[in-house]
Design a protein around this motif. Sequence first.
Motif, PDB file in Angstrom:
ATOM      1  N   TYR A  99       0.347   4.087   1.177  1.00  0.00           N
ATOM      2  CA  TYR A  99       0.151   4.928   2.353  1.00  0.00           C
ATOM      3  C   TYR A  99       0.678   4.301   3.638  1.00  0.00           C
ATOM      4  O   TYR A  99       1.296   4.974   4.449  1.00  0.00           O
ATOM      5  CB  TYR A  99      -1.331   5.274   2.509  1.00  0.00           C
ATOM      6  CG  TYR A  99      -1.880   5.978   1.307  1.00  0.00           C
ATOM      7  CD1 TYR A  99      -1.518   7.297   1.018  1.00  0.00           C
ATOM      8  CD2 TYR A  99      -2.719   5.324   0.425  1.00  0.00           C
ATOM      9  CE1 TYR A  99      -1.996   7.943  -0.094  1.00  0.00           C
ATOM     10  CE2 TYR A  99      -3.209   5.967  -0.690  1.00  0.00           C
ATOM     11  CZ  TYR A  99      -2.854   7.287  -0.948  1.00  0.00           C
ATOM     12  OH  TYR A  99      -3.325   7.912  -2.052  1.00  0.00           O
ATOM     13  N   CYS A 100       0.411   2.997   3.833  1.00  0.00           N
ATOM     14  CA  CYS A 100       0.809   2.358   5.103  1.00  0.00           C
ATOM     15  C   CYS A 100       1.847   1.251   4.916  1.00  0.00           C
ATOM     16  O   CYS A 100       2.298   0.670   5.889  1.00  0.00           O
ATOM     17  CB  CYS A 100      -0.410   1.816   5.828  1.00  0.00           C
ATOM     18  SG  CYS A 100      -1.229   0.446   4.986  1.00  0.00           S
TER      19      CYS A 100
ATOM     20  N   CYS B 159       0.859  -1.180   0.000  1.00  0.00           N
ATOM     21  CA  CYS B 159       0.000   0.000   0.000  1.00  0.00           C
ATOM     22  C   CYS B 159       0.898   1.234   0.000  1.00  0.00           C
ATOM     23  O   CYS B 159       1.856   1.311   0.777  1.00  0.00           O
ATOM     24  CB  CYS B 159      -0.893  -0.006   1.238  1.00  0.00           C
ATOM     25  SG  CYS B 159      -1.869   1.499   1.445  1.00  0.00           S
TER      26      CYS B 159
ATOM     27  N   CYS C 246      -5.735   0.940   6.035  1.00  0.00           N
ATOM     28  CA  CYS C 246      -5.828   2.390   6.184  1.00  0.00           C
ATOM     29  C   CYS C 246      -7.047   3.002   5.503  1.00  0.00           C
ATOM     30  O   CYS C 246      -7.304   4.179   5.635  1.00  0.00           O
ATOM     31  CB  CYS C 246      -4.546   3.060   5.699  1.00  0.00           C
ATOM     32  SG  CYS C 246      -4.219   2.823   3.940  1.00  0.00           S
TER      33      CYS C 246
ATOM     34  N   CYS D 255      -7.223  -0.160   0.604  1.00  0.00           N
ATOM     35  CA  CYS D 255      -6.458  -0.931   1.580  1.00  0.00           C
ATOM     36  C   CYS D 255      -7.320  -1.214   2.808  1.00  0.00           C
ATOM     37  O   CYS D 255      -7.975  -0.305   3.326  1.00  0.00           O
ATOM     38  CB  CYS D 255      -5.201  -0.151   1.977  1.00  0.00           C
ATOM     39  SG  CYS D 255      -4.239  -0.942   3.279  1.00  0.00           S
TER      40      CYS D 255
END
Length: 56
Positions: free
Chosen positions: A40-41, A38, A55, A52
């Motif tokens: 972002y995370c 992912c 998140c 995801c």
Amino acid sequence: MVEYMLLWIVCGIGAAAIAARQKAEMISTGSDESIRKCPYCAEQILKEARVCKHCG
């Protein structure tokens, strides 16, 4: 009666350990083509995923 409770506790701990090991193996042996990180995370998610699960 206490023996049965101890037996259930031991079985539960054993089942949890087996499930955790299988999940870790499933993630680590996933093909590079079907899993990505992912953005972002950095959790591993399926390549086809649009959102995801970690998140949102």
